[in-house]
Design a protein around this motif. Structure first.
Motif, PDB file in Angstrom:
ATOM      1  N   GLN A 114     -20.269 -29.456  41.735  1.00 20.52           N
ATOM      2  CA  GLN A 114     -20.050 -29.891  40.574  1.00 20.52           C
ATOM      3  C   GLN A 114     -18.979 -31.375  40.262  1.00 20.52           C
ATOM      4  O   GLN A 114     -19.360 -32.732  39.536  1.00 20.52           O
ATOM      5  CB  GLN A 114     -20.839 -29.689  38.845  1.00 20.52           C
ATOM      6  CG  GLN A 114     -21.726 -28.851  39.225  1.00 20.52           C
ATOM      7  CD  GLN A 114     -22.348 -27.967  37.538  1.00 20.52           C
ATOM      8  OE1 GLN A 114     -21.979 -28.270  37.151  1.00 20.52           O
ATOM      9  NE2 GLN A 114     -23.147 -27.190  37.943  1.00 20.52           N
ATOM     10  N   LEU A 115     -17.519 -31.497  40.513  1.00 14.78           N
ATOM     11  CA  LEU A 115     -16.938 -32.405  40.628  1.00 14.78           C
ATOM     12  C   LEU A 115     -17.561 -32.991  40.904  1.00 14.78           C
ATOM     13  O   LEU A 115     -18.301 -32.859  42.304  1.00 14.78           O
ATOM     14  CB  LEU A 115     -15.279 -31.768  40.956  1.00 14.78           C
ATOM     15  CG  LEU A 115     -15.054 -30.630  40.359  1.00 14.78           C
ATOM     16  CD1 LEU A 115     -13.863 -30.435  40.993  1.00 14.78           C
ATOM     17  CD2 LEU A 115     -14.716 -31.199  38.662  1.00 14.78           C
ATOM     18  N   GLY A 116     -17.528 -35.030  40.419  1.00 16.92           N
ATOM     19  CA  GLY A 116     -17.364 -35.834  40.975  1.00 16.92           C
ATOM     20  C   GLY A 116     -18.587 -37.008  41.239  1.00 16.92           C
ATOM     21  O   GLY A 116     -19.824 -37.454  41.179  1.00 16.92           O
ATOM     22  N   THR A 117     -20.290 -35.397  40.540  1.00 19.82           N
ATOM     23  CA  THR A 117     -21.383 -35.559  39.981  1.00 19.82           C
ATOM     24  C   THR A 117     -21.685 -35.515  37.818  1.00 19.82           C
ATOM     25  O   THR A 117     -20.656 -35.429  37.746  1.00 19.82           O
ATOM     26  CB  THR A 117     -22.207 -34.605  40.404  1.00 19.82           C
ATOM     27  OG1 THR A 117     -21.838 -33.367  39.314  1.00 19.82           O
ATOM     28  CG2 THR A 117     -22.191 -34.046  41.489  1.00 19.82           C
ATOM     29  N   ASP A 118     -23.118 -36.294  38.289  1.00 14.42           N
ATOM     30  CA  ASP A 118     -22.925 -36.475  36.809  1.00 14.42           C
ATOM     31  C   ASP A 118     -22.577 -34.939  36.227  1.00 14.42           C
ATOM     32  O   ASP A 118     -23.463 -35.219  34.716  1.00 14.42           O
ATOM     33  CB  ASP A 118     -24.193 -37.085  36.033  1.00 14.42           C
ATOM     34  CG  ASP A 118     -25.365 -36.824  36.957  1.00 14.42           C
ATOM     35  OD1 ASP A 118     -25.374 -35.840  37.903  1.00 14.42           O
ATOM     36  OD2 ASP A 118     -26.836 -36.476  37.126  1.00 14.42           O
ATOM     37  N   LYS A 119     -22.865 -33.929  36.272  1.00 17.27           N
ATOM     38  CA  LYS A 119     -22.719 -32.309  35.503  1.00 17.27           C
ATOM     39  C   LYS A 119     -21.559 -31.784  35.520  1.00 17.27           C
ATOM     40  O   LYS A 119     -21.165 -31.057  35.211  1.00 17.27           O
ATOM     41  CB  LYS A 119     -23.658 -31.733  36.596  1.00 17.27           C
ATOM     42  CG  LYS A 119     -25.036 -31.751  36.725  1.00 17.27           C
ATOM     43  CD  LYS A 119     -25.838 -31.900  35.582  1.00 17.27           C
ATOM     44  CE  LYS A 119     -27.235 -31.880  35.942  1.00 17.27           C
ATOM     45  NZ  LYS A 119     -27.519 -31.435  34.332  1.00 17.27           N
ATOM     46  N   ALA A 120     -20.372 -32.630  36.397  1.00 18.89           N
ATOM     47  CA  ALA A 120     -19.046 -32.867  36.314  1.00 18.89           C
ATOM     48  C   ALA A 120     -18.205 -33.030  34.403  1.00 18.89           C
ATOM     49  O   ALA A 120     -19.012 -33.830  34.101  1.00 18.89           O
ATOM     50  CB  ALA A 120     -18.167 -34.257  36.983  1.00 18.89           C
ATOM     51  N   PRO A 121     -17.543 -31.719  34.669  1.00 18.71           N
ATOM     52  CA  PRO A 121     -16.710 -32.554  33.886  1.00 18.71           C
ATOM     53  C   PRO A 121     -16.270 -33.605  32.835  1.00 18.71           C
ATOM     54  O   PRO A 121     -15.639 -34.480  33.814  1.00 18.71           O
ATOM     55  CB  PRO A 121     -15.521 -31.436  32.816  1.00 18.71           C
ATOM     56  CG  PRO A 121     -15.715 -30.108  33.735  1.00 18.71           C
ATOM     57  CD  PRO A 121     -16.710 -30.756  34.683  1.00 18.71           C
ATOM     58  N   GLN A 122     -16.096 -34.344  31.665  1.00 21.72           N
ATOM     59  CA  GLN A 122     -16.114 -35.768  31.096  1.00 21.72           C
ATOM     60  C   GLN A 122     -14.247 -35.864  32.213  1.00 21.72           C
ATOM     61  O   GLN A 122     -13.918 -36.956  32.293  1.00 21.72           O
ATOM     62  CB  GLN A 122     -16.081 -36.349  30.382  1.00 21.72           C
ATOM     63  CG  GLN A 122     -15.488 -37.637  30.217  1.00 21.72           C
ATOM     64  CD  GLN A 122     -15.738 -38.260  28.451  1.00 21.72           C
ATOM     65  OE1 GLN A 122     -15.784 -37.624  26.932  1.00 21.72           O
ATOM     66  NE2 GLN A 122     -15.760 -39.071  28.655  1.00 21.72           N
ATOM     67  N   GLN A 123     -13.193 -35.029  31.469  1.00 23.43           N
ATOM     68  CA  GLN A 123     -12.268 -34.599  32.406  1.00 23.43           C
ATOM     69  C   GLN A 123     -11.598 -33.717  32.601  1.00 23.43           C
ATOM     70  O   GLN A 123     -12.122 -32.870  32.439  1.00 23.43           O
ATOM     71  CB  GLN A 123     -11.080 -35.357  31.281  1.00 23.43           C
ATOM     72  CG  GLN A 123     -11.309 -36.721  30.588  1.00 23.43           C
ATOM     73  CD  GLN A 123     -10.496 -37.676  29.058  1.00 23.43           C
ATOM     74  OE1 GLN A 123     -10.475 -36.234  28.994  1.00 23.43           O
ATOM     75  NE2 GLN A 123     -10.007 -37.821  29.752  1.00 23.43           N
ATOM     76  N   PHE A 124     -11.026 -33.216  33.990  1.00 25.31           N
ATOM     77  CA  PHE A 124     -10.117 -32.386  34.344  1.00 25.31           C
ATOM     78  C   PHE A 124      -9.477 -32.468  35.199  1.00 25.31           C
ATOM     79  O   PHE A 124      -9.253 -33.920  35.568  1.00 25.31           O
ATOM     80  CB  PHE A 124     -11.558 -31.879  35.280  1.00 25.31           C
ATOM     81  CG  PHE A 124     -12.340 -32.750  36.569  1.00 25.31           C
ATOM     82  CD1 PHE A 124     -11.071 -32.915  37.767  1.00 25.31           C
ATOM     83  CD2 PHE A 124     -13.109 -33.734  36.141  1.00 25.31           C
ATOM     84  CE1 PHE A 124     -12.019 -33.866  38.413  1.00 25.31           C
ATOM     85  CE2 PHE A 124     -13.537 -34.561  37.565  1.00 25.31           C
ATOM     86  CZ  PHE A 124     -13.259 -34.086  38.710  1.00 25.31           C
ATOM     87  N   ILE A 125      -8.540 -31.911  35.885  1.00 28.67           N
ATOM     88  CA  ILE A 125      -7.656 -31.582  36.913  1.00 28.67           C
ATOM     89  C   ILE A 125      -7.819 -30.407  37.558  1.00 28.67           C
ATOM     90  O   ILE A 125      -8.525 -29.597  36.965  1.00 28.67           O
ATOM     91  CB  ILE A 125      -6.043 -31.755  36.277  1.00 28.67           C
ATOM     92  CG1 ILE A 125      -5.685 -30.907  35.777  1.00 28.67           C
ATOM     93  CG2 ILE A 125      -5.889 -32.940  35.498  1.00 28.67           C
ATOM     94  CD1 ILE A 125      -4.535 -30.607  34.938  1.00 28.67           C
ATOM     95  N   VAL A 126      -6.912 -30.706  38.503  1.00 29.02           N
ATOM     96  CA  VAL A 126      -7.544 -28.992  39.573  1.00 29.02           C
ATOM     97  C   VAL A 126      -6.168 -28.731  40.469  1.00 29.02           C
ATOM     98  O   VAL A 126      -5.175 -29.576  40.478  1.00 29.02           O
ATOM     99  CB  VAL A 126      -8.391 -29.000  40.659  1.00 29.02           C
ATOM    100  CG1 VAL A 126      -8.489 -28.385  42.077  1.00 29.02           C
ATOM    101  CG2 VAL A 126     -10.116 -30.223  40.386  1.00 29.02           C
TER     102      VAL A 126
END
Length: 187
Positions: A114-126
């Motif tokens: 879901q990263l990069g989609t409209d379902k992704a968390p607003q902010q994130f680090i991997v």
């Protein structure tokens, strides 16, 4: 003392090269030990490249491809082949550990798709890997003046450039790196 949702900021005297000038976000700290993720050590791979390498099946359209161009971080020397996503809470993912009402860490693959989609968390680090301490080990390192501690700041995690996070964490403590000595001493 519970350092969950705090930063560990490495002192200049830190001799372990895994942690030199590191800032660690403490995800969990209890009687059994502590677990955290280094938030300022990028590795030479972007999130997009990592996702391509592990062949994540994406069913949702990308709406924010730029968010995937950020580097993956070296989260620590333990389980370096395991991925961790530290993120703002939007959806409860499988394997999510809620740290605060605003932050969680997730190890499940469903978040990666879901990263990069409209379902992704607003902010994130991997990050790959984590930093871990057995019962009493972190407390001993603190007594040895290896770390400074401060309550975590999501601005430093998500908005501060990676190469400035150590200095910004120190600045939040009111300390300039120039004022820190690399000499060790006890009165």
């Amino acid at each position: 003392m519970n350092l969950t949702n705090h930063f560990l900021v490495a002192m200049p005297t830190m001799e372990d090269p895994n942690f030199k000038h590191s800032v660690i976000y403490v995800c969990e700290h209890n009687d059994e030990g502590a677990m955290g993720i280094i938030i300022n050590q990028p590795i030479e791979i972007s999130i997009t490249d990592m996702l391509d390498q592990i062949d994540i099946e994406r069913t949702l359209p990308l709406v924010d491809p730029l968010s995937l161009e950020y580097p993956v971080l070296n989260g620590g020397p333990v389980a370096e082949d395991r991925g961790f996503v530290l993120h703002t809470i939007q959806v409860d993912y499988t394997s999510s550990i809620v740290i605060t009402p605003q932050l969680a860490v997730t190890t499940s693959l469903d978040i990666l798709a879901q990263l990069g989609t409209d379902k992704a968390p607003q902010q994130f680090i991997v990050a790959l890997g984590y930093a871990g301490w057995d019962d009493g080990q972190l407390e001993q390192e603190l007594a040895n003046n290896n770390w400074l501690t401060i309550e975590a700041d999501s601005n430093i995690i998500f908005s501060t450039p990676i190469d400035q996070r150590w200095q910004q964490a120190l600045a939040k403590l009111g300390i300039s790196p120039a004022n820190l000595s690399s000499d060790i001493g006890h009165a």
